[in-house]
Design an enzyme around this catalytic site. Structure first.
Site, PDB file in Angstrom:
ATOM      1  CG  HIS A 473      -1.801   1.178   1.355  1.00  0.00           C
ATOM      2  ND1 HIS A 473      -3.138   1.141   1.022  1.00  0.00           N
ATOM      3  CD2 HIS A 473      -1.553   2.451   1.755  1.00  0.00           C
ATOM      4  CE1 HIS A 473      -3.667   2.333   1.216  1.00  0.00           C
ATOM      5  NE2 HIS A 473      -2.733   3.152   1.662  1.00  0.00           N
ATOM      6  CD  GLU A 474       1.455   3.460   3.716  1.00  0.00           C
ATOM      7  OE1 GLU A 474       1.553   4.528   3.079  1.00  0.00           O
ATOM      8  OE2 GLU A 474       0.453   3.173   4.400  1.00  0.00           O
ATOM      9  CG  HIS A 477       0.222   6.254  -0.706  1.00  0.00           C
ATOM     10  ND1 HIS A 477      -0.814   6.902  -1.332  1.00  0.00           N
ATOM     11  CD2 HIS A 477      -0.315   5.658   0.384  1.00  0.00           C
ATOM     12  CE1 HIS A 477      -1.937   6.698  -0.640  1.00  0.00           C
ATOM     13  NE2 HIS A 477      -1.660   5.948   0.397  1.00  0.00           N
ATOM     14  CG  HIS A 480       0.415   8.823  -7.139  1.00  0.00           C
ATOM     15  ND1 HIS A 480      -0.732   9.166  -6.474  1.00  0.00           N
ATOM     16  CD2 HIS A 480       0.273   9.327  -8.384  1.00  0.00           C
ATOM     17  CE1 HIS A 480      -1.526   9.836  -7.293  1.00  0.00           C
ATOM     18  NE2 HIS A 480      -0.945   9.949  -8.454  1.00  0.00           N
TER      19      HIS A 480
HETATM   20 ZN    ZN Z   1      -2.962   5.239   1.914  1.00  0.00          ZN
END
Ligand code: ZN
Length: 687
Positions: A473-474, A477, A480
């Site tokens: 998940h991290e 990010h 991105h």
């Molecule tokens: Zn998040």
């Protein structure tokens, strides 16, 4: 703070990077004052130029902001990962100075007019899409900071802004104090029946720290969560539950001591007044001025539709849980304090899965390189260890992201383990944005922070599958932020991406840690290298959607509550917090909590965090991420063309265009709910 003086060479190679080993809290406030004063003078000088502003004007402001980010970012980061008393004091002293500077800039009319004149004068062909988006966003933010208001309304706006920041901080503090203000001491080991060894050890440690005999249970999640899920003593669960759900309220064992009730009323009233000053009908309308979702009404329809679609399955899941509790656990009436316990037992009974049993297959030495390999196959990148660089703790690693030609794209620090003085949870923090100006190209830098189980007894750290999912998940990010091709910081990477779209890349990347082909890259027994046995994988996979409809309904309930609370505020009637919550529960929930439950008093996401009239963002972004992933399901989870399309249309573009257009450019159409329901194993039944 750990002083790592091993090497400063990396910082010399990257002069704009923070030098953690040289940071001294005593210097923070005076240095900030000097820096902000210098920026004020620089802005006044820019505004005094006789010729009309051009793009160099914007670049000069961006250069100032880049410098401020480079100064304040590391302080904020240290406050989160290596807290100390002097640091906390220095941090608190800096906050009002920063917020005053930001409001002052937001309400600076000359600055606003300069942006406006540039936007109006420059023909569209002289500015690219990202430059136009930057100017439009900036003009919107000036208006939302009250630049158009009369001087007395501006003054009131600034006043409300200051009071709100104090009240929301107070809300969080009172919740923290109430959480820490209550403990339960157990002296009879029989009361611990059912608790796993990790939870018992924590309870023993809690008692030891207080120099008392026995075991101490607290309301902090690492203690409360396992106790509610595993403790066989029903009366114990009831006691814990009541203490937890009445925190910071006028009822329960700490009744009235840290009551957030009056704060909630004040916060809602001030938000409503602030929205009114800016010409909005209510705070929800103001919140949607910066969201991807078009309007509160549309989100309400989306949430109500979602509730309707999952309702039948949620009712079935609840009926199954009730039957199991009655027949197997001897609990004829399932109460709120039985729910997590019964659910855990049912999960074990149905899927025979235990997070702990998977740890040996997820050593850090496989997971971290495996994650990089997955991202490499998807997006054509490579990750390279930077060796020892200046950092805030010896366990922190630093990596470069390289393109196909081995040229650096960006850099990130990885801070994996839980330790004292580090805030809980996991997050991605952007340290420095990508910035290309006349002065050259500055590459982005990020912090990835987790709180995983550290290595014990010379073995590599062993992760649960949930921890692996968090890391994915991290890293989503981080990609991105780092893979952006946009040159202007306010719309590069995660900047300028609406709050309700920013979880798209992160939730998207989580999908790969459920795919066998990717799992093979991130797993392997830490002693034998052996792959996860097929039956264990099947059981893990089988439990993935356990009670997913009940969980979805719960998220919908919280989202609708947050939205309607901010939409329906009426100064004559007040917040009507529990009246609205009750109405929503009657309409959508299948589980009704007991009357003493004070959920809202602890809902810090919306009363203290940034989720006010935005809690729906989790579900909204999940629709996008599920639908984006469905294209990989169609074409293959490592299909290079689809990976490149996601990188080019979403990751590379950041906030440079509107979020829906970027999604459509990747997916070929607007998002639909189907993929989310299917991936959550929710079978719709028509009423
Ligand atoms: Zn998040």
């Amino acid at each position: 703070m750990t002083r790592d003086t091993l090497s400063l060479s990396r910082s010399h190679a990257h002069p704009e990077w923070p030098v953690f080993s040289a940071m001294d809290p005593v210097t923070f406030e005076p240095a900030l004052i000097r820096l902000l004063d210098r920026h004020r003078v620089a802005i006044a000088d820019l505004l005094a130029q006789p010729e009309p502003p051009d793009w160099k004007f914007i670049e000069a402001l961006e250069t100032l902001d880049y410098e401020l980010a480079g100064f304040w970012g590391p302080i904020q980061h240290l406050h989160a990962v290596a807290d100390s008393e002097p640091l906390r004091e220095a941090y608190k002293a800096c906050l009002p100075r920063l917020s005053a500077y930001h409001t002052e800039r937001g309400q600076n009319r000359s600055l606003y007019l300069s942006y406006q004149s540039l936007r109006e004068r420059a023909p569209d062909e002289t500015l690219d899409a990202s430059q136009r988006k930057l100017l439009d966003d900036a003009l919107r933010d000036f208006r939302l900071a009250g630049v158009d208001l009369s001087p007395d309304h501006q003054a009131r706006f600034r006043e409300i802004d200051q009071i709100l920041s104090r009240l929301t901080n107070r809300f969080e503090e009172q919740l923290l104090d109430a959480t820490q203000g209550w403990t339960l001491t157990l002296t009879d080991p029989v009361q611990l029946a059912g608790l796993p060894e990790t939870a018992r050890a924590l309870a023993r440690q809690n008692a030891g720290q207080r120099q008392i005999e026995g075991w101490v249970l607290t309301l902090e999640y690492p203690s409360y969560g396992p106790a509610m899920a595993y403790a066989e003593d029903r009366a114990l669960r009831r006691t814990l539950y009541e203490a937890y759900v009445t925190r910071a309220s006028e009822t329960g064992p700490q009744a009235g001591r840290w009551d957030n009730g009056p704060l909630m009323e004040e916060i809602l009233a001030l938000r409503h007044e602030m929205a009114g000053l800016l010409g909005f009908s209510d705070f929800a309308a103001l919140s949607f001025a910066t969201k991807m979702a078009p309007s509160p009404e549309m989100v309400r329809t989306f949430l109500e539709d979602l509730a309707r679609r999952v309702r039948h399955q949620a009712e079935r899941e609840l009926a199954e849980l009730r039957a199991f509790a009655r027949e197997t656990l001897g609990l004829p009436d399932l109460e709120a304090w039985d729910m997590p316990f019964a659910a855990e037992r049912l999960r074990k009974y149905r899927h025979d899965i235990d997070q702990e049993a998977l740890r040996p297959y997820f050593p850090e030495t496989r997971v971290v390189p495996g994650l990089f390999a997955v991202a490499g196959r998807l997006f054509g990148i490579r990750v390279e260890d930077q060796g020892i660089v200046d950092r805030w703790h010896p366990s922190v690693q630093c990596f470069a992201l390289l393109d196909r030609q081995d040229q650096p794209i960006g850099y990130f620090y990885l801070d994996l383990y839980a330790r004292p003085h580090k805030r809980g949870g996991a997050w991605l923090d952007d340290s420095l944005p990508r910035f290309k100006s006349a002065a050259g190209l500055k590459r982005p830098l990020a912090y990835i922070v987790c709180n995983f189980t550290p290595p014990v007894d010379g073995q590599p750290a062993l992760f649960t599958h949930a921890e692996v999912e968090t890391l994915f998940h991290e890293f989503g990010h981080a990609l991105h932020h780092l893979l952006t091709q946009i040159d202007h910081p306010p719309v590069a990477g995660i900047h300028g991406v609406p709050w309700d779209a920013v979880e798209l890349p992160s939730q998207f990347l989580e999908n790969w840690c459920w795919e066998p082909e990717a799992l093979a890259l991130v797993s392997g027994h830490f002693q034998t290298g052996e792959a996860i046995p097929v039956d264990l994988y099947e059981r893990l996979r089988g439990a993935k959607n356990f009670q997913s409809a009940l969980q979805t309904l719960r998220q919908v309930e919280f989202s609708l509550f947050d939205l309607r609370l901010h939409q329906e505020y009426d100064p004559a009637l007040g917040g009507r917090v529990y009246e609205i919550l009750k109405a929503i529960r009657a309409a959508v929930a299948v589980v009704q909590p007991p009357a003493f439950n004070r959920f809202a008093h602890g809902f810090s996401h919306i009363f203290a965090g940034g989720y006010a009239a935005g809690y729906y963002s989790y579900k909204w972004a999940e629709v996008l991420s599920a639908d984006a992933f469905s294209l990989f399901e169609e074409r293959g989870v490592f299909d290079p063309a689809t990976g490149a399309a996601f990188r080019d249309n979403i990751l590379a573009r950041g906030g440079s265009e509107d979020a829906l257009s970027l999604f459509v450019a990747f997916r070929g159409r607007e998002p639909t709910l189907d993929a989310l329901l299917r991936q959550n194993g929710i079978a719709e039944t028509v009423e």
